[in-house]
Design an enzyme around this catalytic site. Structure first.
Site, short mmCIF file in Angstrom:
data_model
loop_
_atom_site.label_atom_id
_atom_site.label_comp_id
_atom_site.label_asym_id
_atom_site.label_seq_id
_atom_site.Cartn_x
_atom_site.Cartn_y
_atom_site.Cartn_z
N SER A 6 0.82 -1.21 0.00
CA SER A 6 0.00 0.00 0.00
C SER A 6 0.85 1.25 0.00
O SER A 6 1.57 1.55 0.96
CB SER A 6 -0.93 0.02 1.21
OG SER A 6 -1.55 1.28 1.30
N HIS A 31 -1.16 -1.30 -4.17
CA HIS A 31 -2.45 -0.91 -3.59
C HIS A 31 -2.46 0.61 -3.43
O HIS A 31 -1.55 1.18 -2.83
CB HIS A 31 -2.61 -1.62 -2.24
CG HIS A 31 -3.94 -1.44 -1.60
ND1 HIS A 31 -5.06 -2.18 -1.96
CD2 HIS A 31 -4.35 -0.60 -0.61
CE1 HIS A 31 -6.08 -1.81 -1.21
NE2 HIS A 31 -5.68 -0.84 -0.39
N ASP A 33 -4.59 3.80 -2.17
CA ASP A 33 -5.70 4.18 -1.29
C ASP A 33 -6.14 5.61 -1.54
O ASP A 33 -5.43 6.56 -1.21
CB ASP A 33 -5.24 4.07 0.18
CG ASP A 33 -5.10 2.64 0.64
OD1 ASP A 33 -6.08 1.88 0.52
OD2 ASP A 33 -4.01 2.27 1.12
N MET A 35 -8.71 8.52 -0.56
CA MET A 35 -9.59 8.89 0.56
C MET A 35 -10.09 10.31 0.36
O MET A 35 -9.31 11.19 -0.03
CB MET A 35 -8.81 8.83 1.87
CG MET A 35 -8.19 7.49 2.15
SD MET A 35 -7.25 7.56 3.69
CE MET A 35 -6.63 5.89 3.73
N HIS A 64 -8.07 1.36 -4.37
CA HIS A 64 -9.05 1.18 -3.31
C HIS A 64 -9.70 2.54 -3.03
O HIS A 64 -9.08 3.42 -2.44
CB HIS A 64 -8.32 0.64 -2.06
CG HIS A 64 -9.18 0.48 -0.86
ND1 HIS A 64 -8.66 0.28 0.40
CD2 HIS A 64 -10.54 0.46 -0.70
CE1 HIS A 64 -9.65 0.16 1.28
NE2 HIS A 64 -10.79 0.27 0.63
N MET A 66 -11.88 4.87 -1.10
CA MET A 66 -12.60 5.14 0.16
C MET A 66 -13.24 6.51 0.00
O MET A 66 -12.84 7.49 0.65
CB MET A 66 -11.62 5.07 1.34
CG MET A 66 -11.26 3.64 1.69
SD MET A 66 -9.74 3.53 2.65
CE MET A 66 -8.55 3.62 1.33
N MET A 135 -11.97 -5.38 4.85
CA MET A 135 -11.13 -4.46 5.64
C MET A 135 -10.90 -5.05 7.02
O MET A 135 -11.85 -5.44 7.70
CB MET A 135 -11.83 -3.10 5.81
CG MET A 135 -11.84 -2.21 4.59
SD MET A 135 -10.22 -1.83 3.90
CE MET A 135 -9.38 -1.05 5.29
N GLY A 140 -8.96 4.47 6.73
CA GLY A 140 -8.62 5.89 6.94
C GLY A 140 -7.14 6.12 7.21
O GLY A 140 -6.62 7.17 6.86
N ASP A 170 -7.11 -6.18 3.95
CA ASP A 170 -6.39 -4.91 4.00
C ASP A 170 -6.42 -4.33 5.41
O ASP A 170 -7.49 -3.99 5.91
CB ASP A 170 -7.08 -3.96 3.01
CG ASP A 170 -6.45 -2.58 2.95
OD1 ASP A 170 -5.37 -2.38 3.53
OD2 ASP A 170 -7.05 -1.70 2.29
N GLY A 171 -5.24 -4.21 6.01
CA GLY A 171 -5.11 -3.51 7.28
C GLY A 171 -4.46 -4.34 8.36
O GLY A 171 -4.89 -5.43 8.69
C1 DX5 Z 1 -6.45 1.87 5.36
C2 DX5 Z 1 -5.99 1.53 3.97
C3 DX5 Z 1 -4.92 0.51 3.95
C4 DX5 Z 1 -3.65 0.93 4.63
C5 DX5 Z 1 -3.04 -0.33 5.20
O1 DX5 Z 1 -7.57 2.65 5.28
O2 DX5 Z 1 -7.07 1.06 3.20
O3 DX5 Z 1 -4.67 0.06 2.63
O4 DX5 Z 1 -2.73 1.56 3.79
O5 DX5 Z 1 -1.96 0.02 5.97
P1 DX5 Z 1 -1.30 -0.99 7.02
O6 DX5 Z 1 -0.83 -2.18 6.23
O7 DX5 Z 1 -0.20 -0.20 7.59
O8 DX5 Z 1 -2.37 -1.35 8.01
ZN ZN Z 2 -6.59 0.05 1.26
#
Ligand code: DX5
Ligand code: ZN
Length: 211
Positions: A6, A31, A33, A35, A64, A66, A135, A140, A170-171
């Site tokens: 990510s 990946h 993200d 937001m 991804h 969000m 998730m 976030g 993810d996470g």
């Molecule tokens: C969180 C994201 C993730 C995040 C994961 O909202 O969707 O993709 O980057 O980070 P780690 O692996 O550090 O939990």
């Molecule tokens: Zn993500």
């Protein structure tokens, strides 16, 4: 088994170098993200950022979203170089239409659920979509701890979807728990802080070795 580092945890001042290191170490996906500050409290970056990276890498762009009402921006994210576009079922009442839009643009479609959302929300769309994203933190931010309450959802989805369907988690995934998550049935693993907060190549190799 696919590792999708990510980019959220990368150093944005040298994104190209950092994703190249991940790619050279064996990662196949990236990946990304996005937001919007509304669906999640944080704002990350938009399509223009990863568009600049597309010509510098062969990584599969796993975007991804969000963001609330993703239908507003699917074309923009597709045009910028996304290969997979995943949106949250909680963010739209047009789930089926969003999957169709993504497919019409020639991209793969993923559907995501937050830790507290049940699998019933995705079941009607699994046949139509290409991937389901579970998730394992509240979306976030990077660097949060894995929420083990989602274990059962991963197992259930693997049972329902058959052996080849893409199930992404993810996470909070690190070297210490990546095997646990793949044993439950995940076959696409996102790792942000576990890749970019340290020696990138060593971390990618270490995670891949575990699985
Ligand atoms: C969180 C994201 C993730 C995040 C994961 O909202 O969707 O993709 O980057 O980070 P780690 O692996 O550090 O939990
Ligand atoms: Zn993500």
């Amino acid at each position: 088994m696919i590792l999708s580092p990510s980019m959220l945890s990368a150093d944005f001042s040298c994104l190209k170098e950092q994703i190249t290191q991940a790619e050279n170490a064996g990662a196949k996906w990236l990946h990304i993200d996005v937001m919007d500050g509304i669906f999640v409290p944080n704002i990350s970056f938009g399509a223009c950022v990863y568009k600049c990276l597309k010509e510098h890498t062969n990584l599969f762009f796993d975007v991804h979203l969000m963001i609330t009402k993703p239908e507003r921006y699917i074309k923009e994210f597709a045009d910028a170089g996304a290969d997979m576009i995943t949106f949250h079922t909680e963010a739209t009442d047009k789930i089926s239409e969003c999957i169709d839009m993504i497919h019409e643009l020639g991209k793969k479609a993923g559907i995501a659920i937050n830790p507290e959302t049940g699998t019933d929300e995705v079941k009607p769309y699994l046949d139509k979509a290409d991937m389901v994203l579970v998730m394992s933190v509240h979306p976030g931010h990077g660097g949060q701890a894995y929420i083990s309450d989602v274990d059962g959802k991963i197992q259930e989805l693997r049972k329902i979807c058959g052996p080849d369907y893409l199930i992404e988690v993810d996470g909070g995934i690190k070297k210490s728990n990546i095997k646990h998550v793949t044993d439950l049935g995940a076959n696409v693993i996102v790792a942000g802080s576990a890749v970019f907060n340290d020696d990138i190549a060593g971390s990618v190799k270490g995670l891949l070795e575990e699985i």
